[in-house]
Design a protein around this motif. Sequence first.
Motif, PDB file in Angstrom:
ATOM      1  N   LYS A   3      38.462  48.469  20.728  1.00 18.02           N
ATOM      2  CA  LYS A   3      37.297  48.687  21.600  1.00 18.02           C
ATOM      3  C   LYS A   3      36.609  50.004  21.262  1.00 18.02           C
ATOM      4  CE  LYS A   3      38.477  45.836  25.577  1.00 18.02           C
ATOM      5  NZ  LYS A   3      38.752  45.804  27.015  1.00 18.02           N
ATOM      6  N   ASP A   4      37.392  51.016  20.938  1.00 19.26           N
ATOM      7  CA  ASP A   4      36.805  52.294  20.533  1.00 19.26           C
ATOM      8  C   ASP A   4      36.019  52.136  19.238  1.00 19.26           C
ATOM      9  OD1 ASP A   4      37.981  53.465  22.767  1.00 19.26           O
ATOM     10  OD2 ASP A   4      39.642  54.363  21.621  1.00 19.26           O
ATOM     11  N   MET A   5      36.526  51.322  18.316  1.00 22.34           N
ATOM     12  CA  MET A   5      35.816  51.077  17.055  1.00 22.34           C
ATOM     13  C   MET A   5      34.480  50.388  17.308  1.00 22.34           C
ATOM     14  SD  MET A   5      38.934  49.848  14.569  1.00 22.34           S
ATOM     15  CE  MET A   5      37.810  49.165  13.366  1.00 22.34           C
ATOM     16  N   VAL A   6      34.478  49.396  18.188  1.00 25.18           N
ATOM     17  CA  VAL A   6      33.236  48.685  18.489  1.00 25.18           C
ATOM     18  C   VAL A   6      32.233  49.634  19.139  1.00 25.18           C
ATOM     19  CG1 VAL A   6      32.204  46.848  19.879  1.00 25.18           C
ATOM     20  CG2 VAL A   6      34.302  46.410  18.615  1.00 25.18           C
ATOM     21  N   ALA A   7      32.736  50.526  19.976  1.00 22.20           N
ATOM     22  CA  ALA A   7      31.844  51.456  20.677  1.00 22.20           C
ATOM     23  C   ALA A   7      31.129  52.402  19.718  1.00 22.20           C
ATOM     24  CB  ALA A   7      32.630  52.262  21.712  1.00 22.20           C
ATOM     25  N   ILE A   8      31.765  52.738  18.599  1.00 28.97           N
ATOM     26  CA  ILE A   8      31.122  53.661  17.660  1.00 28.97           C
ATOM     27  C   ILE A   8      30.458  52.938  16.489  1.00 28.97           C
ATOM     28  CG2 ILE A   8      32.652  55.585  18.240  1.00 28.97           C
ATOM     29  CD1 ILE A   8      34.135  55.048  15.591  1.00 28.97           C
ATOM     30  N   ASN A   9      30.617  51.609  16.423  1.00 30.39           N
ATOM     31  CA  ASN A   9      29.964  50.848  15.364  1.00 30.39           C
ATOM     32  C   ASN A   9      28.455  50.941  15.556  1.00 30.39           C
ATOM     33  OD1 ASN A   9      29.910  49.071  13.109  1.00 30.39           O
ATOM     34  ND2 ASN A   9      29.456  47.389  14.486  1.00 30.39           N
TER      35      ASN A   9
END
Length: 102
Positions: free
Chosen positions: A83-89
């Motif tokens: 979820k953190d990865m998606v948030a910074i994508n």
Amino acid sequence: MLKDGSLSRYRCHTGHAYSTDSLLASVTESIEDNLWNVIRGIEESIMMLNNTGDHHAEQNDPKLAAQYFQKAKEAGDRLQVLKDMVAINEPLSMERISGDGS
């Protein structure tokens, strides 16, 4: 890659042509879609693990229940990373890469 004057174009194996911007947008959209599919899959596995843990707790098998709850927690920790990865994508474009876009 095909050159058309100063423009670069990309062609897939079936013959579709893409500009750099449209290819970048398509690739980043596909990555985000795939990440959300993985997130949904992990969320479903967490629900299943917790439900199975509840079942074993109700069957008076706390040791096995605890193992399922522990696996659900571990999956939840991995889920948060995704979820953190998606948030910074970020969607990519030539403007964003060159610094002209916000």
